[in-house]
Enzyme design. Structure first.
Site, PDB file in Angstrom:
ATOM      1  N   TYR A  58       0.860  -1.183   0.000  1.00 18.11           N
ATOM      2  CA  TYR A  58       0.000   0.000   0.000  1.00 18.11           C
ATOM      3  C   TYR A  58       0.894   1.230   0.000  1.00 18.11           C
ATOM      4  O   TYR A  58       1.468   1.595   1.023  1.00 18.11           O
ATOM      5  CB  TYR A  58      -0.918  -0.053   1.226  1.00 18.11           C
ATOM      6  CG  TYR A  58      -1.889   1.095   1.395  1.00 18.11           C
ATOM      7  CD1 TYR A  58      -2.107   2.050   0.413  1.00 18.11           C
ATOM      8  CD2 TYR A  58      -2.616   1.221   2.584  1.00 18.11           C
ATOM      9  CE1 TYR A  58      -2.993   3.086   0.596  1.00 18.11           C
ATOM     10  CE2 TYR A  58      -3.518   2.252   2.778  1.00 18.11           C
ATOM     11  CZ  TYR A  58      -3.697   3.185   1.791  1.00 18.11           C
ATOM     12  OH  TYR A  58      -4.585   4.222   1.981  1.00 18.11           O
ATOM     13  N   LYS A  91      -1.374  -1.132  -4.158  1.00 23.52           N
ATOM     14  CA  LYS A  91      -2.321  -0.023  -4.225  1.00 23.52           C
ATOM     15  C   LYS A  91      -1.483   1.246  -4.272  1.00 23.52           C
ATOM     16  O   LYS A  91      -0.756   1.556  -3.326  1.00 23.52           O
ATOM     17  CB  LYS A  91      -3.243  -0.010  -3.007  1.00 23.52           C
ATOM     18  CG  LYS A  91      -4.194   1.182  -3.006  1.00 23.52           C
ATOM     19  CD  LYS A  91      -4.948   1.349  -1.692  1.00 23.52           C
ATOM     20  CE  LYS A  91      -5.795   2.627  -1.766  1.00 23.52           C
ATOM     21  NZ  LYS A  91      -6.390   2.994  -0.468  1.00 23.52           N
TER      22      LYS A  91
END
Length: 307
Positions: free
Chosen positions: A143, A173
């Site tokens: 992330y 992400k």
């Protein structure tokens, strides 16, 4: 989600965490929340305990309760439940990763520690490797959100050779605005069959052109149906319509920023749109002034209703 399952695609809602007026977990809201995403927004996957979910403001035990309830309520309904397990220390992250595997999560995601920060890409890869070792059969996604972590590293640098250290690694992400870095990540991930999920809602169309597989965002909780229309238009080659819908989203978010568009406002907007009580944010965030959320909600309705 087994390690052999294909790429993540489409919209993924970064879920808010429902709280009572007293600031405690309000787990009974999660079932109706899932139904709302599916029936009203056409969003079939969720990203739990991330930034939108205030994950780092909750205890390890609270995060376990949330992960378990989302997995339990989402079973047979949601396509993917991705649980963010990143913490400031590796032991808590490992505990949450192991728990996510035990309750049936489809994948885990991990943010960089942001108090004592990794000094280079190898340090972060080793942190991710340790977390992955606690749930080796779950796909792991990095992330990347430098605006929160303050990490001054390109995501592409972190990816370099990561498959040799983390066999369960399946993508990232990307919640940043550096399109050069995003493009380099896509170039690296695509031949390996990994997913790149974009996390800046108001710039999604530009990221689609570069080739992201899907998107994780907070606004997809309440405007997912509109953004799905934008994605559909893009896939059909109707760039004018896709651009028009993206411009509408940008107009609303620009207006929201002028009023102070933070998580506290975003969470209240979800309550306004869905009719579900999301409750207040967890301290140190303060509740949203009601008139701010109402003004942005009305702006969104007006813009979406316009030609």
């Amino acid at each position: 989600m087994s390690l052999g399952v294909g790429q993540l695609t489409g919209l993924i809602a970064a879920t808010f965490t429902p709280l009572t007026p007293q600031g405690e977990l309000n787990l009974p809201v999660i079932g109706p929340y899932i139904d709302y995403l599916l029936e009203k927004q056409g969003v079939r996957s969720v990203f739990v305990n991330g930034t939108t979910g205030e994950g780092c403001s909750f205890s390890v035990e609270e995060r376990k309760q949330l992960a378990e309830e989302w997995c339990r309520q989402g079973k047979g309904k949601l396509d993917q439940v991705i649980v963010h397990v990143g913490c400031l220390n590796v032991k808590d992250s490992q505990e949450l990763a192991c728990h996510a595997a035990s309750v049936g999560a489809d994948a885990i995601a991990v943010i960089s520690p942001f108090f004592f920060k990794p000094t280079n890409a190898e340090a972060l890869r080793r942190f991710l490797q340790e977390v992955a070792s606690a749930a080796p059969k779950l796909p792991l996604y990095y992330y990347h959100i430098p605006s929160i972590t303050g990490l001054n590293l390109d995501a592409r640098e972190i990816l370099d050779g990561i498959e040799n250290q983390i066999p369960s690694f399946r993508g990232l992400k990307f919640s940043a605005v550096d399109m050069r870095d995003l493009g380099q990540c896509i170039s690296y991930c695509r031949p390996r069959g990994w997913s790149v999920l974009y996390g800046v809602d108001e710039q999604l169309l530009g990221a689609m052109v570069l080739g992201v597989n899907g998107a994780v965002g907070s606004t997809y909780n309440y405007v997912g149906s509109t953004v799905n229309s934008m994605l559909g238009a893009f896939e059909k080659g109707d760039i004018d319509l896709a651009r028009k819908l993206q411009f509408k989203m940008q107009e609303v978010i620009t207006f929201a920023i002028s009023l102070g568009f933070g998580l506290h406002v975003n969470k209240q907007m979800m309550s306004e749109f869905s009719g579900l009580s999301m409750g207040p944010p967890r301290l140190p965030l303060l509740p949203c002034p009601p008139d701010h959320a109402q003004a942005i909600t009305q702006k969104l309705r007006d813009v979406m209703a316009s030609d």
